[in-house]
Design a protein around this motif. Sequence first.
Motif, mmCIF file in Angstrom:
data_model
loop_
_atom_site.group_PDB
_atom_site.id
_atom_site.type_symbol
_atom_site.label_atom_id
_atom_site.label_comp_id
_atom_site.label_asym_id
_atom_site.label_seq_id
_atom_site.Cartn_x
_atom_site.Cartn_y
_atom_site.Cartn_z
ATOM 1 N N UNK A 91 -14.976 53.136 0.307
ATOM 2 C CA UNK A 91 -15.438 51.900 -0.299
ATOM 3 C C UNK A 91 -15.459 52.065 -1.811
ATOM 4 N N UNK A 92 -15.434 50.935 -2.514
ATOM 5 C CA UNK A 92 -15.578 50.941 -3.963
ATOM 6 C C UNK A 92 -17.051 50.791 -4.320
ATOM 7 N N UNK A 93 -17.531 51.604 -5.237
ATOM 8 C CA UNK A 93 -18.921 51.587 -5.686
ATOM 9 C C UNK A 93 -19.079 50.550 -6.804
ATOM 10 N N UNK A 94 -18.349 50.732 -7.888
ATOM 11 C CA UNK A 94 -18.381 49.777 -8.991
ATOM 12 C C UNK A 94 -17.151 49.998 -9.861
ATOM 13 N N UNK A 95 -16.912 49.079 -10.799
ATOM 14 C CA UNK A 95 -15.880 49.298 -11.805
ATOM 15 C C UNK A 95 -16.516 49.110 -13.165
ATOM 16 N N UNK A 96 -15.964 49.766 -14.150
ATOM 17 C CA UNK A 96 -16.645 49.841 -15.425
ATOM 18 C C UNK A 96 -15.695 49.662 -16.599
ATOM 19 N N UNK A 97 -16.233 49.121 -17.679
ATOM 20 C CA UNK A 97 -15.548 49.047 -18.959
ATOM 21 C C UNK A 97 -16.485 49.642 -20.000
ATOM 22 N N UNK A 98 -16.127 50.821 -20.503
ATOM 23 C CA UNK A 98 -16.963 51.535 -21.440
ATOM 24 C C UNK A 98 -16.264 51.607 -22.795
ATOM 25 N N UNK A 99 -16.955 51.170 -23.838
ATOM 26 C CA UNK A 99 -16.405 51.227 -25.180
ATOM 27 C C UNK A 99 -16.914 52.448 -25.929
ATOM 28 N N UNK A 100 -16.007 53.171 -26.583
ATOM 29 C CA UNK A 100 -16.411 54.363 -27.327
ATOM 30 C C UNK A 100 -17.314 53.981 -28.516
ATOM 31 N N UNK A 101 -18.327 54.797 -28.802
ATOM 32 C CA UNK A 101 -18.685 56.018 -28.089
ATOM 33 C C UNK A 101 -19.589 55.734 -26.890
ATOM 34 N N UNK A 102 -19.419 56.524 -25.833
ATOM 35 C CA UNK A 102 -20.275 56.406 -24.665
ATOM 36 C C UNK A 102 -20.338 57.742 -23.937
ATOM 37 N N UNK A 103 -21.430 57.979 -23.237
ATOM 38 C CA UNK A 103 -21.584 59.169 -22.407
ATOM 39 C C UNK A 103 -22.633 58.861 -21.348
ATOM 40 N N UNK A 104 -22.268 59.061 -20.085
ATOM 41 C CA UNK A 104 -23.141 58.711 -18.967
ATOM 42 C C UNK A 104 -23.158 59.831 -17.931
ATOM 43 N N UNK A 105 -24.288 59.990 -17.286
ATOM 44 C CA UNK A 105 -24.416 60.967 -16.212
ATOM 45 C C UNK A 105 -24.558 60.247 -14.885
ATOM 46 N N UNK A 106 -23.984 60.836 -13.840
ATOM 47 C CA UNK A 106 -24.070 60.287 -12.482
ATOM 48 C C UNK A 106 -24.821 61.262 -11.595
#
Length: 327
Positions: A22-37
Amino acid sequence: MLQPPQMDLLSEFLSSIRLSGSIFFRAEFGAPWALSSPDSAQLAQALLPAARQMVLFHAIQAGECWVELEGRPQQPLSAGDVVLFPFGHAHSMGAGGAQKIESIAMLFPGPPPWTTPPRIAYGGEGETTQIVCGFLHVDKALFNPLLSSLPPLLVVKPDASHCGSMVRSSIEFLSRELDNGSPGSHSVLGRLTELLFVEVLRQHMAQLKTSELGWLAALKDDGIRRSLELIHAEPAEPWSVEELAKRAGMSRSGFAARFNELLGEAPGQYLTRWRIQLASQRLRDTDESIASVAAKVGYGSESAFSRAFKREAGRGPADFRKALQKG
């Protein structure tokens, strides 16, 4: 002399472990960015409470970023790449030199499950990275030499081969289906996710170096592959090292050493563990008697089977079946 059966071992094995994607989500991240899962155990509590094992993946649709597991160096990713977490480890991703790593959970539109995969946005005004994030639920098998041989972080960069083309096509199809949202979309997205997983495995296998070890590497070794084909095609046969070596066209000592080098265990141990895995599936999926299950996986007596099963599963077959029935 009988010729070894021709078998698509990868397909045969994948069909035995009950994949559902299954698909969880889709994302559009603009620099700068940093995320933890978070790791898959935490995700499963919200997404799929009954899941026994979750494989996480991210497909990079556009832009560039990095991915990192704790204690390991960052790996660069670019459009078309797929990163796979076979054991669902917690990880971080980012781009553009962000000063702080935030939790991705803060971006979710309320607690899951969601009716459709959400689109989330985050970051600055720099280059945009587009990512499709998904997961696969895999039955937690007693013996899974395929997944257990994979690294905790697997990055596949599609090449110009047929497998590489299929990986890129799978990502494109996922994107189109997510945009369309047509009737039956949930089912289509699940199948596409499963297809992408298989194509990633095939591309990874194609790119393995001759020095690599593990189950997929064993499939590229002609002699060892033939022995695995025999074991999987006829697991109830009393295969000896001598017979397997003979069928593989190798000396006994050379075969035993190469098998152990690639798979990390002796041929007899692999055979036993595969038999017990097949037996566990029969105990789960049928109401056959334990004696019948024992005979079908190569044991002449129920007592010998029960002892072997308990050594591998930690409990006897009857207790194992009762635990499954309780959920």
